[in-house]
Design an enzyme around this catalytic site. Structure first.
Site, PDB file in Angstrom:
ATOM      1  CB  CYS A 178      -0.915  -0.005   1.223  1.00 13.56           C
ATOM      2  SG  CYS A 178      -1.961   1.467   1.357  1.00 13.56           S
TER       3      CYS A 178
ATOM      4  CB  CYS B 250      -5.240   3.698  -4.453  1.00 15.89           C
ATOM      5  SG  CYS B 250      -4.339   2.146  -4.646  1.00 15.89           S
TER       6      CYS B 250
END
Length: 292
Positions: free
Chosen positions: A87, A230
């Site tokens: 991530c 994101c």
């Protein structure tokens, strides 16, 4: 009952519940993670990050073998209780947590080494907050057709892997981007094994300003749904647009997401091209929660 002391953090609106577990003694179940990330009944987040020493988690052994400086491992879980390889926003918030809590020290210009399931990542502080060297990337997953709500016809996507899988879809206008309904997962044909994050992009206005490419993006994250940002998705979006634009496209990009802006930079190394992600990281509040 188990109680944990947590910190809530975010990177451009992509938010996380973080808690320190240096000795690796507090392994949460998928059900507990789902509850913590629930925005109505728990703390609420796109994902959970357990901050654990690499030597105290099985997945950390590979990080230490890759770089013995990777003392800390980012044990990241999606809000649906599934583990994730990587991530990009989470790594920045993870690094900020380590430094803020005094678990690591890093002077400007120094590198903080972080272990992840997608390998070791190097993090440095910069004027945008933090820069993460995301490592090498590759075209991966072909060009599946993508269907989404309020998208009139299926569009071709481009599969890109930046430590986790992505499919990037070009749209024709900002209006088309804004009216997308991403409350349910886009459908990929053929399906991508184990799923993928799906990014929808349009060029900025202008597409290039002062030698820097500009992109707008929305994303549906595998295991989390639509999120305000994101980090790996922004990297994939910039790489896809550069790929479509051809050899004269820039290697520096600004990616605007609903939660703000991040920067992406592609650069050569001895092992091949790497890509870096820069952006802010914030810790917003802390508390103690008792798991059900």
């Amino acid at each position: 009952m188990t109680s944990i002391n947590f910190v809530k953090g975010h990177g451009t609106g992509n938010d996380f519940v973080l808690f320190a577990d240096p000795d690796g003694t507090t392994e949460l179940t998928p059900q507990e993670i789902v509850w913590l990330c629930d925005r109505n009944f728990g703390v609420g987040a796109d994902g959970l990050i357990r901050v654990v020493r690499s030597e105290n988690i099985i997945d950390g052994a590979q990080s230490l073998a890759e770089d013995e400086a990777a003392e800390w491992f980012m044990d990241y879980w999606n809000s649906d209780g599934s583990p994730s390889e990587m991530c990009g926003n989470g790594v920045r918030v993870f690094a900020h947590f380590l430094l803020t809590e005094g678990l690591a020290h890093n002077e400007p210009g120094e590198t903080l080494v972080v272990g992840t399931r997608a390998g070791v990542k190097d993090v440095q502080r910069n004027r945008n907050g933090y820069q993460v060297d995301m490592g090498r990337w590759k075209l991966d997953g072909g060009e599946p057709l993508v269907r989404a709500r309020d998208l009139d016809v299926a569009r071709p996507g481009l599969g890109i892997n930046v430590g986790n899988p992505h499919v990037v879809v070009a749209l024709s206008s900002v209006e088309e981007l804004e009216r997308l309904d991403l409350s349910s997962a886009p459908q990929l044909t053929p399906e991508v094994p184990h799923g993928a994050n799906v990014e929808f992009v349009v060029p900025g206005d202008p597409p290039v300003a002062d030698g820097v490419g500009q992109v707008r993006m929305r994303v549906h994250e595998r295991g989390s749904g639509e999120t305000l940002s994101c980090g790996t998705g922004a990297v994939a979006a910039a790489l896809a647009v550069r790929h479509w634009a051809g050899k004269n496209a820039p290697h520096h990009w600004r990616v605007d997401v609903p939660g703000g802006r991040v920067a992406v930079r592609m650069f050569p190394t001895e092992e091949g091209e790497h890509v870096a992600l820069s952006g802010p990281a914030e810790l917003v509040f802390r508390g103690t929660v008792t798991l059900p």
